[in-house]
Write a protein that holds these residues in place. Structure first.
Motif, short mmCIF file in Angstrom:
data_model
loop_
_atom_site.label_atom_id
_atom_site.label_comp_id
_atom_site.label_asym_id
_atom_site.label_seq_id
_atom_site.Cartn_x
_atom_site.Cartn_y
_atom_site.Cartn_z
N LEU A 16 4.16 7.81 -5.79
CA LEU A 16 2.73 7.55 -5.81
C LEU A 16 1.97 8.81 -5.43
O LEU A 16 2.34 9.53 -4.50
N THR A 41 1.71 2.26 -11.57
CA THR A 41 2.24 1.09 -10.88
C THR A 41 2.38 -0.12 -11.79
O THR A 41 2.91 -1.15 -11.37
N LEU A 71 -1.69 -1.84 -1.65
CA LEU A 71 -1.65 -0.39 -1.76
C LEU A 71 -2.63 0.27 -0.78
O LEU A 71 -2.35 1.34 -0.24
#
Length: 315
Positions: free
Chosen positions: A2, A44, A65
């Motif tokens: 990420l 994602t 998140l």
């Protein structure tokens, strides 16, 4: 893997409520923030924002998140603080939120001073109402806040946030020339009944203070005009449309037709600097707080507060 900047963009939207407000806080354009979040959605394979009226709503997956992003950003902040502390010199970006009259009457000289003495420090200012700014620093959206409270309404510092006093700002009763109070050396609060008041809208700290103060003295306030900015309130007084209680910070010279009358006792609002406990040892925080306090005596044209000892970075 990420991307931290994309997580930061999503976190900013969760804090500020809209893409536009998040972009303003981050120093980006709204389209740049939207692109960051769109890339995060592709990475994602998850929908993170949904349209809701003219704004957006974070999905449940997005909030998961956001929680992770807050933890990661806190880790990054601690690492950056340690590096800056080892260098011993204020540096890096420092985001500051301040209420309107502090942004106008105090921060310009403070930011200019910091820029000259610490060229490695990139201090950036955003004007935010004190009701909102404390929550922003607690959530990590800004690094330092300049907020205020009143003598009858203390400012609470949430868990994980430290604060230090900057100074005390006095407040005067402003009346039109020819008013019954013009020329008085002082006016008691129990004499304020029957006046037509000019003040900020409901929900603002100054409005709430005025309502509580007058009701505490046995008067139901008659609010006839409301405006966000103090210069507008002063202009309405100058036009003879009512009276107002205006703090001295950032007020500037009074125009013709306006008379300043002290109240007895004198209303006081206290200015504070607030920052997250995790950043307490950051030299940029300590130096900015010291600079705020050193510039405070010149921020009011009518005097300065008694210095209050403060320690930053001891936690």
């Amino acid at each position: 893997m990420l991307d931290l900047q994309r997580l930061r963009a999503l976190h900013a939207v969760s804090v500020h409520g809209t893409v536009g407000a998040a972009a303003a806080a981050l120093g980006f354009t709204p389209s740049a923030v939207s692109q960051q979040i769109a890339k995060l959605e592709r990475e994602t394979r998850t929908v993170l924002l949904e349209r809701e009226g003219r704004g957006v709503r974070l999905t449940d997956e997005a909030w998961q998140l956001v929680e992770a992003a807050a933890q990661l950003l806190a880790i990054v902040e601690r690492a950056e603080t340690r590096l800056e502390e080892r260098r011993g010199v204020p540096s890096g970006r420092l985001t500051i939120a301040a209420f309107a009259s502090a942004a106008r009457g105090l921060l310009p000289s403070v930011l200019a001073d910091l820029a000259v003495r610490h060229p490695g420090l990139d201090a950036r200012l955003t004007e935010v109402d004190p009701h909102l700014s404390v929550d922003l620093v607690a959530k990590g959206a800004v690094d330092l806040v300049v907020a205020h409270d009143w003598d009858i309404a203390p400012l609470p510092a949430p868990a994980g946030v430290e604060q230090a006093p900057v100074g005390e700002d006095l407040c005067d009763l402003l009346v039109p020339e020819g008013h019954r109070f013009a020329g008085r050396t002082a006016v008691r609060r129990d004499e304020l009944g029957g006046e037509r008041w000019i003040c900020q809208p409901p929900g603002r700290v100054c409005h709430d203070w005025l309502m509580r103060t007058l009701r505490g003295a046995g008067h139901e306030p008659d609010i006839v005009h409301q405006a966000d900015e103090n210069p507008t309130l002063v202009a309405l007084v100058a036009a003879g449309l009512g009276v107002a209680l205006i703090p001295r910070l950032g007020r500037g010279p009074l125009p013709a037709g306006v008379v300043e009358v002290p109240l007895d006792p004198m209303p006081v609002r206290r200015l504070y600097a607030l920052w997250r406990t995790g950043a307490a040892r950051r030299p940029a925080i300590a130096e900015t707080v010291r600079t705020l306090r050193s510039h405070w005596p010149g921020a009011s044209a009518h005097g300065s507060p008694t210095p209050v000892p403060v320690s930053v970075g001891s936690a």
